[in-house]
Design an enzyme around this catalytic site. Sequence first.
Site, short mmCIF file in Angstrom:
data_model
loop_
_atom_site.label_atom_id
_atom_site.label_comp_id
_atom_site.label_asym_id
_atom_site.label_seq_id
_atom_site.Cartn_x
_atom_site.Cartn_y
_atom_site.Cartn_z
N HIS A 192 2.13 2.43 -10.03
CA HIS A 192 1.01 2.82 -9.17
C HIS A 192 -0.24 2.12 -9.68
O HIS A 192 -0.56 2.17 -10.87
CB HIS A 192 0.76 4.34 -9.28
CG HIS A 192 1.82 5.21 -8.70
ND1 HIS A 192 1.72 5.77 -7.45
CD2 HIS A 192 3.00 5.63 -9.20
CE1 HIS A 192 2.78 6.52 -7.21
NE2 HIS A 192 3.58 6.45 -8.26
N ASN A 198 5.83 6.86 -13.15
CA ASN A 198 6.44 8.16 -13.40
C ASN A 198 7.93 8.01 -13.66
O ASN A 198 8.56 7.09 -13.15
CB ASN A 198 6.22 9.08 -12.19
CG ASN A 198 4.75 9.34 -11.93
OD1 ASN A 198 3.98 9.51 -12.86
ND2 ASN A 198 4.36 9.37 -10.67
N HIS A 250 8.30 1.71 -9.94
CA HIS A 250 7.09 1.22 -9.27
C HIS A 250 5.89 1.57 -10.12
O HIS A 250 5.80 2.68 -10.67
CB HIS A 250 6.95 1.83 -7.87
CG HIS A 250 7.19 3.29 -7.81
ND1 HIS A 250 8.45 3.86 -7.82
CD2 HIS A 250 6.32 4.33 -7.77
CE1 HIS A 250 8.35 5.17 -7.78
NE2 HIS A 250 7.05 5.49 -7.75
N ARG A 252 0.84 -1.20 0.00
CA ARG A 252 0.00 0.00 0.00
C ARG A 252 0.87 1.26 0.00
O ARG A 252 1.86 1.33 0.74
CB ARG A 252 -0.90 0.01 1.24
CG ARG A 252 -2.03 -0.98 1.15
CD ARG A 252 -3.05 -0.75 2.26
NE ARG A 252 -4.07 -1.80 2.23
CZ ARG A 252 -5.17 -1.74 1.48
NH1 ARG A 252 -5.41 -0.68 0.73
NH2 ARG A 252 -6.04 -2.75 1.49
P1 5GP Z 1 6.47 8.54 -7.35
O1 5GP Z 1 6.24 9.97 -6.95
O2 5GP Z 1 7.95 8.19 -7.31
O3 5GP Z 1 5.82 8.13 -8.64
O4 5GP Z 1 5.75 7.66 -6.25
C1 5GP Z 1 6.33 7.36 -5.04
C2 5GP Z 1 5.21 6.90 -4.12
O5 5GP Z 1 5.79 6.25 -3.02
C3 5GP Z 1 4.35 8.04 -3.56
O6 5GP Z 1 3.00 7.84 -3.94
C4 5GP Z 1 4.56 7.96 -2.06
O7 5GP Z 1 3.40 8.23 -1.33
C5 5GP Z 1 5.04 6.54 -1.86
N1 5GP Z 1 5.95 6.36 -0.75
C6 5GP Z 1 7.01 7.16 -0.44
N2 5GP Z 1 7.65 6.68 0.64
C7 5GP Z 1 6.98 5.55 1.01
C8 5GP Z 1 7.17 4.61 2.07
O8 5GP Z 1 8.10 4.70 2.88
N3 5GP Z 1 6.29 3.59 2.14
C9 5GP Z 1 5.26 3.45 1.25
N4 5GP Z 1 4.45 2.40 1.44
N5 5GP Z 1 5.05 4.31 0.25
C10 5GP Z 1 5.91 5.35 0.11
#
Ligand code: 5GP
Length: 103
Positions: free
Chosen positions: A102, A87, A100, A29
């Site tokens: 989403h 992204n 990752h 999650r």
């Molecule tokens: P990005 O901005 O790189 O596409 O997405 C990174 C995602 O990782 C964000 O939606 C953020 O909320 C999530 N995220 C960041 N740090 C953590 C963490 O320590 N644990 C979890 N479960 N999600 C994280």
Amino acid sequence: MSDCLFCKIVSGDLDAEIVYENEDLVAFRDINPQAPVHLLIIPKKAIATINDIDEEDAGLVGHLYVVAGKLAVQYGFAKDGYRCVMNCNEHGGQSVYHIHLHL
Ligand code: 5GP
């Protein structure tokens, strides 16, 4: 130890609410959900960005989508629909440099 947050989730050094795991992938999650169900599906292999995906990773990256589809069924929104987003780099809004998907 790697500074990468998601490598720490893979290794168990950082807690996450893991909803699926196999030999190659983990899904958990998002800590800051943007939807009622917001999961992140990641390869255990550390690949920093989409730009770093090699030909040899094609199967692995495809598998992220296979798992996304299965989780969508499991969580009951496969038929209604959903978004899958990955992204890339600063202008793409990437904040964690371990690819990752989403969901
Ligand atoms: P990005 O901005 O790189 O596409 O997405 C990174 C995602 O990782 C964000 O939606 C953020 O909320 C999530 N995220 C960041 N740090 C953590 C963490 O320590 N644990 C979890 N479960 N999600 C994280």
